[in-house]
Design a protein around this motif. Sequence first.
Motif, short mmCIF file in Angstrom:
data_model
loop_
_atom_site.label_atom_id
_atom_site.label_comp_id
_atom_site.label_asym_id
_atom_site.label_seq_id
_atom_site.Cartn_x
_atom_site.Cartn_y
_atom_site.Cartn_z
N UNK A 145 5.97 -2.99 -0.80
CA UNK A 145 6.17 -4.09 0.17
C UNK A 145 7.64 -4.21 0.56
N UNK A 146 8.50 -4.13 -0.44
CA UNK A 146 9.92 -4.21 -0.13
C UNK A 146 10.37 -3.05 0.75
N UNK A 147 9.87 -1.83 0.41
CA UNK A 147 10.24 -0.67 1.22
C UNK A 147 9.72 -0.81 2.64
N UNK A 148 8.46 -1.30 2.76
CA UNK A 148 7.91 -1.49 4.10
C UNK A 148 8.71 -2.53 4.87
N UNK A 149 9.05 -3.61 4.18
CA UNK A 149 9.85 -4.64 4.85
C UNK A 149 11.20 -4.08 5.29
N UNK A 150 11.82 -3.29 4.39
CA UNK A 150 13.10 -2.68 4.74
C UNK A 150 12.94 -1.72 5.91
#
Length: 454
Positions: free
Chosen positions: A353-358
């Motif tokens: 999720x963090x990677x996708x958000x980034x």
Amino acid sequence: MLVSCLSLRSTTTLLSTLKMLTPLLLAFAVLTQSSFTAATSSVTWLQPQRSAIVKLSTPGYPSKEGAGQHAIILKFELSADNKTLLLDGTPFLPLQNYYIPPRISAYHVPDDIKKDAIIAIAESRTAGKESIRGQRLELDYDRLVEGDPTGGPPYYNHKPTLRFRLMGLGSDGADTLLDPQKQDIVQVSMRDQNEGGWSNDAASSYTIDDIELLPAEKVYAELSTSLGDHMGPEADQEKECTRKNWKCPDEGVYEAGSPYRTPYRFIWRKRYDQYGRIGSLRHAFVEQWEISKQKVYNDPRNSALVALGVLLATVLAIVSGLKSRAQRAAAAKEPTKKHWTEKEAEKAARKADKAAQKAEAKEGEKHEQVEDEEEEEEDSEDEDAAWMSEMAAQSGEVQMTVDETSNLIDLMSDEEGDLDAAAAIPADKALSIEPKKKKKNSNKRVAFKAETEE
């Protein structure tokens, strides 16, 4: 005449002397007899508080050929660990099995046996065997216990008392019933030295405080008032024992307030065998069980089948145990593994999720940057076109509108590198355009010079 007087005087003196010695001789004879002959129903201690021999007179037992009165010899002693009272080597208090009373036999001796012979019999010496009459006699007896150490809870019976009475004797298949009122009762009083614990504790250790010979009439009179359900010999009533009753217990056995009760008190040999009380349901069950076991052991085929069954059962038990152990081990590991996977999955999901958000943020920033660059590029192209038109006008060259100049710039920045100047210049005026050969760069301006053909 003188001789006659002397003879008369000597005779008178001798008679006087004999008269004086007679009481002394009688007293000596009595003392001698008492020192070598045991009194009726006597107790001879072998070791104080541990073992003693009881000579129990048997009034009513028939004498043969004027042999005189009879008696039996009973040896009471404590076991090596001081936890059990033995009667002729057989556990008697407490019993090993209350459902199967022990069969007791005793030496048959004359009632006037000497103490030396009693001790010799107890020590199995040859001198004692000379006083034994015939074979050992089988006993029917009344076993009455007060304060059985195993009778509880609560287990606080630290002073058990045994009352033993003969009811009958058996020899050569013939049974003799004795008069119960004429038989002495042997009363053995014991004491537990470990009175601080329970009476059935492994630390219990008994001593024999006293052994008494009491008349039956006195004992039963006291029992009927002090011990509640305990009764005299009238309680021994022959009842029909059938399989409707599990153990067919005796009456008049139980101690007042004791929930654990000895089932049998009056032990007649004809009522019992190796399976217990004859006629009871328990007796039938135990007998059939023993017979079944004997059939299995005596038949080789059955024994082989039993051995095979035991082997298979053992193998199955081992396999089952190993399987259960493996299952337990797997079950013990699975929760940890599952917990760890879920935890890792949650971590991975959070990271994703963090990677996708980034990535979305970067993509948005990049998209915004591209849009900004495109807008800047368009503005730059318009500025370039305006500048080129102004410069061409100042130099007296062919005038082009701003749109024409923009189209020319677009053609010059084409990916294929081709330049079609005619598409940007009006058809009525031919232009000769020499573009500068430079690498494509959207951030740099394209310079060119247009020459009019005359």
